[in-house]
Write a protein that holds these residues in place. Sequence first.
Motif, PDB file in Angstrom:
ATOM      1  N   GLY B 185      35.325  33.503  69.015  1.00 13.11           N
ATOM      2  CA  GLY B 185      34.299  32.475  68.844  1.00 13.11           C
ATOM      3  C   GLY B 185      33.635  32.576  67.488  1.00 13.11           C
ATOM      4  N   PHE B 186      33.279  33.797  67.104  1.00 12.70           N
ATOM      5  CA  PHE B 186      32.646  33.999  65.794  1.00 12.70           C
ATOM      6  C   PHE B 186      33.582  33.578  64.658  1.00 12.70           C
ATOM      7  CE2 PHE B 186      29.394  36.481  67.885  1.00 12.70           C
ATOM      8  CZ  PHE B 186      28.306  36.254  67.079  1.00 12.70           C
ATOM      9  N   ALA B 187      34.864  33.990  64.783  1.00 13.80           N
ATOM     10  CA  ALA B 187      35.827  33.633  63.735  1.00 13.80           C
ATOM     11  C   ALA B 187      35.971  32.117  63.645  1.00 13.80           C
ATOM     12  CB  ALA B 187      37.178  34.287  64.030  1.00 13.80           C
ATOM     13  N   LEU B 201      32.782  38.309  59.857  1.00 10.33           N
ATOM     14  CA  LEU B 201      32.065  38.842  61.018  1.00 10.33           C
ATOM     15  C   LEU B 201      32.958  38.726  62.255  1.00 10.33           C
ATOM     16  CD1 LEU B 201      29.385  39.922  62.112  1.00 10.33           C
ATOM     17  CD2 LEU B 201      28.616  37.569  62.398  1.00 10.33           C
ATOM     18  N   GLY B 202      33.580  37.566  62.405  1.00  9.26           N
ATOM     19  CA  GLY B 202      34.494  37.353  63.528  1.00  9.26           C
ATOM     20  C   GLY B 202      35.679  38.297  63.470  1.00  9.26           C
ATOM     21  N   GLU B 235      36.831  50.757  61.202  1.00 13.64           N
ATOM     22  CA  GLU B 235      37.223  49.639  60.328  1.00 13.64           C
ATOM     23  C   GLU B 235      36.548  48.344  60.760  1.00 13.64           C
ATOM     24  OE1 GLU B 235      41.476  49.488  60.245  1.00 13.64           O
ATOM     25  OE2 GLU B 235      41.539  51.345  59.054  1.00 13.64           O
ATOM     26  N   GLY B 236      36.569  48.094  62.070  1.00 11.59           N
ATOM     27  CA  GLY B 236      35.948  46.870  62.578  1.00 11.59           C
ATOM     28  C   GLY B 236      34.481  46.799  62.203  1.00 11.59           C
ATOM     29  N   LEU B 237      33.765  47.921  62.440  1.00  8.94           N
ATOM     30  CA  LEU B 237      32.333  47.934  62.135  1.00  8.94           C
ATOM     31  C   LEU B 237      32.105  47.791  60.628  1.00  8.94           C
ATOM     32  CD1 LEU B 237      31.061  50.592  64.680  1.00  8.94           C
ATOM     33  CD2 LEU B 237      30.390  48.178  64.560  1.00  8.94           C
ATOM     34  N   ALA B 238      32.996  48.397  59.828  1.00 13.94           N
ATOM     35  CA  ALA B 238      32.855  48.284  58.373  1.00 13.94           C
ATOM     36  C   ALA B 238      33.012  46.830  57.937  1.00 13.94           C
ATOM     37  CB  ALA B 238      33.879  49.171  57.669  1.00 13.94           C
TER      38      ALA B 238
END
Lengths: 227, 495
Positions: B185-187, B201-202, B235-238
């Motif tokens: 959804g964010f993407a 962010l997505g 990686e995701g959080l970065a």
Amino acid sequence: MAAAPEPGTSAVLIVDDHELVATSLVLSLRSQGLAAHHGDPRAGAAGVLAASAEHPPGLALLDLDLGRDDAGRPVDGVPLVAPLRAAGWQVLILSGSADHARIGAGLAEGAVAWLPKNAPFPALLTAVHDALAGRPVMPRARREQFIELHRRRSGEHKELRGRLERLTPREREVLALLANGQRAQVVAEHFVVSLATVRTQIRAVLTKLEVGSQLEAAALYRKAVRR
Amino acid sequence: VTALAFALRGARWPYRLAVDVLVVAALCVVTAVLLGSAAVRAALPVGPTHQLLTLAAAAVGAGAAILAVVASRLLGEPRASWVAAALVLYCTVVLPSTTVAPSELDPGQRAARLVAYLTALVLLAVALRPPAALGAWGGWAVMAVGGGLAVGVLALPDPAALSWLVEGPVATVAVLLGWTGAAVGFAAEGLRRQSTARLRLGLGLIVLAAAQLYRVAAAEPATTNDLPFAALRLEGLAIVLVALAQLVRTGLHQLRADQWYQQEELAAAALHMERAGELAAERDHELRNGLAGLAGITHLLGSDSGDPEHARIRRAVLAELGRLHAILDGADAHRDAQDYLVEPVLTGLVSLRRRSAAPVALHVEPGTSACGDSAVLAQVVTNLLANCDRHAPGAGITVTARRRGGEVVVEVRDTGPGLPPGREDAVLERGVRDESAGGTGLGLHISRQLVAREGGDLRLRTVEAPRGCLATITIPAAADPDPRGGRSAERVGGA
């Protein structure tokens, strides 16, 4: 009212762009036996000086805001004081201006006194007679105070101009446009550069002028270039 | 130029999008393959590396949460604040619990973790369309409720009853699906708005979902050694951190642009004011010149006629010119109160008017004297007479003045139509005027203010027999009923 000095010996020249003021003064003074003439400033400063040369030097009543000459430029009375003095005229500033520093400029140039234009008419006539007779028209302390005001203001001007000197020619041009009410975007288009470039220049201007905002910078510029 | 820039931006966007997605995908694959390979696992101390990665993830997550709050404030977007709440919950409850193998957790602890995880999920999902009513603080409220619930679950007397919830794949699948859905959804939102930051962010959230998926798929019994999962999560959080930093930067840019704009607006306003001031000064100068000239000529005209009527008119004209001069000089501010005779003031005004059409009758009680500024009385009576002319043209006017106790009452009465019914007080307000009769509506308002400043009052009312308007001015009377002179009405100028 003081008795008129010998008629014809010393002329009274009224330098005022306002027809009604000049005419009523000329008529009143003539009715009291003075050789009064109107020096019309519409021919510019040179025209006034030429008119003054036609009469034996006496007392000049000089307005500071002399309207506009034939070419549409405003005529300033202050620069006329020194040449009139040099030609042997005594100068009395007759101005409705509330700008005391500007009156001080005229006094510093050698005018003997200032008469407010809104003074009662008889008081104006008395002052003319006093000046012709060499009596003081304006208290000395007040005269000094006006001159001091003028000195202080020209000092400020000099300081402001000094600050403007720090700018590069391009920064000065940018500031001139801003002070004239142009937006940064318009300035950028004018010089065919990016908006970011203009903003960088504006930041440099603010730093060099030691001011905090574009508003102050523009006001400073306008103050510095005003007469 | 703008159109070209727009076209360029439009052309660049799919390219940038492709690069972003490819880079992230490559990074994930390389990480998973590398850390999944036996050779690397043999070379690295697995336990400490895992802890290091988890710690780093927590730190990056905390940083991202702070940036999210800042971005929310800067951009005025409640969404970022909801994301921040989700990140805080994720980093403080969910993330630390993964350093412990699931087998070492009792059902209560696992249930608490699940509640926190689900709350973070709800926060993320709501962040996609945050309800306006809850604003930026709604996220924190939900987070607090979720945290409280998690603690509550821990304190349950019989946590074993919850095992049906945490055992089996249902919860895991629900969390995974929910998380992936929110991330996509964010993407999608980023794609729709063509915003790189929101797209990233997505992508970051998708990578987090992928990490979770990897963990479930790998299904290793010893969870603490799941290096690819920990690395992917970091990686995701970065990526989320980078995206939020970008949002903050956008916000700062916007703020600066707003500042520039406001500065320009202010500068333009200041310039307008300055020019208006110059114009007013120029006009003042012209008016002063005109008045000085008129005063001079009036002095010249008829100064030797010997006709007393002429002399009176001349004096009245000069007084009027002086008054106008005083107005220009702003000298009406305050003068020392002075006793003056009312009669000469009114006589001057009335004789000025006798030559015009409307006849004015004047009755002044002999010796009536007031205290204050005679110019104010002159101005107010002038305004009232002008008012009579406008609203009752040709009607007879009577002006009377008498002493009443400590006051002097001056009345100006006409035989016109009177005031509009019910508007007796309104006509004294600023800007109220009769459209048909012209005028700016300031005369009466200013008159009343002037009289009030003198310590008096001005009232208007309609009277009958004969019908007309009656204006009553009251001003303080002189303490001494008979002052020495009443010559102030003839004052010429304010010099």
